[in-house]
Design a protein around this motif. Structure first.
Motif, PDB file in Angstrom:
ATOM      1  N   ILE A  85      -5.187  57.275 -23.187  1.00  0.00           N
ATOM      2  CA  ILE A  85      -5.397  55.842 -23.348  1.00  0.00           C
ATOM      3  C   ILE A  85      -5.227  55.411 -24.798  1.00  0.00           C
ATOM      4  O   ILE A  85      -4.720  54.319 -25.078  1.00  0.00           O
ATOM      5  CB  ILE A  85      -6.798  55.458 -22.820  1.00  0.00           C
ATOM      6  N   ASN A  86      -5.631  56.248 -25.745  1.00  0.00           N
ATOM      7  CA  ASN A  86      -5.484  55.883 -27.149  1.00  0.00           C
ATOM      8  C   ASN A  86      -4.011  55.811 -27.558  1.00  0.00           C
ATOM      9  O   ASN A  86      -3.626  54.919 -28.324  1.00  0.00           O
ATOM     10  CB  ASN A  86      -6.252  56.864 -28.037  1.00  0.00           C
ATOM     11  N   LEU A  87      -3.192  56.727 -27.036  1.00  0.00           N
ATOM     12  CA  LEU A  87      -1.758  56.634 -27.301  1.00  0.00           C
ATOM     13  C   LEU A  87      -1.171  55.387 -26.639  1.00  0.00           C
ATOM     14  O   LEU A  87      -0.337  54.698 -27.236  1.00  0.00           O
ATOM     15  CB  LEU A  87      -1.040  57.885 -26.787  1.00  0.00           C
ATOM     16  N   ALA A  88      -1.604  55.106 -25.427  1.00  0.00           N
ATOM     17  CA  ALA A  88      -1.117  53.905 -24.736  1.00  0.00           C
ATOM     18  C   ALA A  88      -1.469  52.651 -25.524  1.00  0.00           C
ATOM     19  O   ALA A  88      -0.640  51.754 -25.718  1.00  0.00           O
ATOM     20  CB  ALA A  88      -1.706  53.837 -23.331  1.00  0.00           C
ATOM     21  N   ALA A  89      -2.724  52.578 -25.995  1.00  0.00           N
ATOM     22  CA  ALA A  89      -3.171  51.395 -26.744  1.00  0.00           C
ATOM     23  C   ALA A  89      -2.419  51.238 -28.054  1.00  0.00           C
ATOM     24  O   ALA A  89      -2.237  50.120 -28.548  1.00  0.00           O
ATOM     25  CB  ALA A  89      -4.669  51.494 -27.008  1.00  0.00           C
ATOM     26  N   ARG A  90      -1.955  52.331 -28.603  1.00  0.00           N
ATOM     27  CA  ARG A  90      -1.244  52.277 -29.887  1.00  0.00           C
ATOM     28  C   ARG A  90       0.221  51.873 -29.737  1.00  0.00           C
ATOM     29  O   ARG A  90       0.751  51.116 -30.555  1.00  0.00           O
ATOM     30  CB  ARG A  90      -1.318  53.645 -30.576  1.00  0.00           C
ATOM     31  N   PHE A  91       0.867  52.327 -28.650  1.00  0.00           N
ATOM     32  CA  PHE A  91       2.318  52.173 -28.561  1.00  0.00           C
ATOM     33  C   PHE A  91       2.796  51.186 -27.501  1.00  0.00           C
ATOM     34  O   PHE A  91       3.986  50.868 -27.474  1.00  0.00           O
ATOM     35  CB  PHE A  91       2.960  53.538 -28.302  1.00  0.00           C
ATOM     36  N   PHE A  92       1.915  50.712 -26.634  1.00  0.00           N
ATOM     37  CA  PHE A  92       2.334  49.777 -25.590  1.00  0.00           C
ATOM     38  C   PHE A  92       1.720  48.408 -25.847  1.00  0.00           C
ATOM     39  O   PHE A  92       0.715  48.278 -26.549  1.00  0.00           O
ATOM     40  CB  PHE A  92       1.928  50.299 -24.210  1.00  0.00           C
TER      41      PHE A  92
END
Length: 244
Positions: free
Chosen positions: A193-200
């Motif tokens: 989720i942290n990667l999603a929040a950063r890149f999407f």
């Protein structure tokens, strides 16, 4: 570049039922699909690419998916499934070159196709593996190669089911940076989720086959994530922390 939209979309398999309202994805959006295992993320990707058939009309640039030929679909979208196998002993270069098939109109790949494939391998740091047999690679290396093949298709929409599965931290960051910078539409279930929040920039949150929320990055709150995953969620600096 293709715009995706669908009417109320339903699909039933056994006791599982997926039901989504009318939704639209504009060109170039970076959309992450979040939810627990079994919430319908992969099923939705299969519906949107015609691998499964449900109730409801899916359109790309207002043309129903059912009326789009197989070769035209390959120009519109590319799919990276959770698991992809290569049975024959093809090299990494050959596997990535297969992504050009839809662009060759049945002809042998051109010099330009070969050049573009070499450039993509270099860009994704896969060039040292280009002559290796795909089946001799690690799981993470195979995942990067299959992503390269999807990118080499140059489709308007990229459907990527957990694109960083089996990847280490560095390669995950490299891949998500690449996806963030592309002009293509990216629609991807993401576990981190942290990667999603950063890149999407847009998020569909699924729960038990239903759309719990359709929000932008600012709307991805701890309360919403807690409801989605049935865990406690807090924030620390720019990341989410999860606990039972």
């Amino acid at each position: 570049m293709a715009e995706l939209q669908f009417d109320t979309l339903t699909f039933t398999r056994g006791e599982f039922n997926l039901q989504l309202p009318q939704l639209r994805v504009i060109r170039g959006e970076k959309l992450a699909i979040l939810g627990e295992n079994g919430s319908g993320k992969s099923t939705l990707l299969q519906l949107l690419t015609g691998l499964l058939e449900g109730e409801g009309t899916i359109r790309y640039d207002r043309e129903p998916l059912k009326q789009i030929s197989t070769i035209e679909r390959a120009h519109i979208f590319a799919l990276l499934p959770q698991q992809a196998q290569v049975i024959f002993p093809f090299s990494v270069f050959e596997v990535v070159l297969f992504g050009r098939f839809a662009r060759t109109d049945g002809r042998q790949p051109s010099d330009q196709d070969h050049k573009q494939t070499h450039e993509l391998l270099k860009q994704l740091a896969l060039e040292p593996l280009s002559e290796r047999s795909f089946n001799q690679l690690s799981g993470g290396e195979q995942r990067r190669v299959m992503l390269a093949r999807a990118l080499n298709q140059q489709a308007s929409v990229l459907f990527l089911d957990e694109p960083n599965a089996s990847l280490d931290v560095r390669h995950s960051l490299d891949i998500f940076t690449q996806l963030q910078q592309t002009t293509q539409t990216v629609i991807s279930p993401v576990h981190d989720i942290n990667l999603a929040a950063r890149f999407f920039d847009r998020f569909w949150l699924l729960k038990n086959g239903r759309l719990l929320a359709d929000v932008d990055r600012a709307g991805l709150t701890t309360d919403l994530l807690a409801e989605t995953y049935d865990v406690q969620v807090s924030t620390a600096t720019d990341s989410f922390t999860f606990s039972r």
